[in-house]
Design an enzyme around this catalytic site. Sequence first.
Site: not given
Length: 330
Positions: A201, A229
């Site tokens: 994260d 991502e």
Amino acid sequence: MTIALAAYNSIAFFGLKPIRKRSARFAERLVGAFIVGDFLICAGWVLLLSNNHYNTGFALFCVIAIEIAVNYPRQNRVALAFLAAYGGVLIASRRIGESIGASPGIFQIHWDELGFRLFIVTIVTGLTMVITREREKLRELAEARSVTDALTGLGNRRALDTRLAEEVVRAERIGYPLTVLLADVDNFKTYNDTYGHRVGDEILRVIGRVLQTQGLRQGSDHAYRYGGEEFLVLLPGLGADDALEVAERLREAIRSETTAIRLPRGPVPVTVSVGLAVFPTDGGNAEEVVQRADIALYRAKEQRDRAVAYKPEGTVPPAPQRTSPRAAAG
């Protein structure tokens, strides 16, 4: 009179809905006209009846105050003009009552009561304006959150779909290129598996910060979290060569900024692979140009940590699905 006024406002309210859908500006002007009409009707009623049914007139002016505050919450001049006009109606009504009164006091209301009525209407106007402004802020905040990715602070997929459609139309109308950059974090699954999702994260947050503050033209270029991502950047007015330079700057900035992330085994620079395609050269619509950028990204992921522009040669593999080997490769 009250029934007629209620019917008039009901017709105005329900009639404005279809008009507002077609033209918000015209509907706003009609609202102003209705408010002026309400005020004149109420003022005429109070003045003609002098102080008879004064409480009813007072209540109706409170309703108009709410109407003004709801429709013009940020225009203090409108509210002040209304309050000044209402004060004039109160004074004129008392003067008329004094001139036609058969005996002293029959049609008269004391000045302190008039001042109290003006005070109440002022409070109603002010409170309604404050409440309406706060509601608008909450609505704007909710709208902003609905199109913002909570983790990275970038626009989300919903915002992207809207902006991409707008930019394609604008590029087609004006005649300039629109480049789509599609970036994917290399070996992202490895970071998650090795260091945990907290580190994953943090990597995404850093990339989001880089896309917001470095390498892009403020107010012109737009960055979004495309999913997982992956990130997508829109570069209006840039062709493939200029866009490749932007992609290289972003890659270097991401590599540099992510070294500050604290990892148990020391800093590990994060790299991204970037694919890009240009509208209308590589695709005739939004969906096609994103697909071509995805093809270029697939090519870039073959060696990782590089930027590749879409080429239509037969050596380019077909567009992968979202569960493609590229995703499996990380």
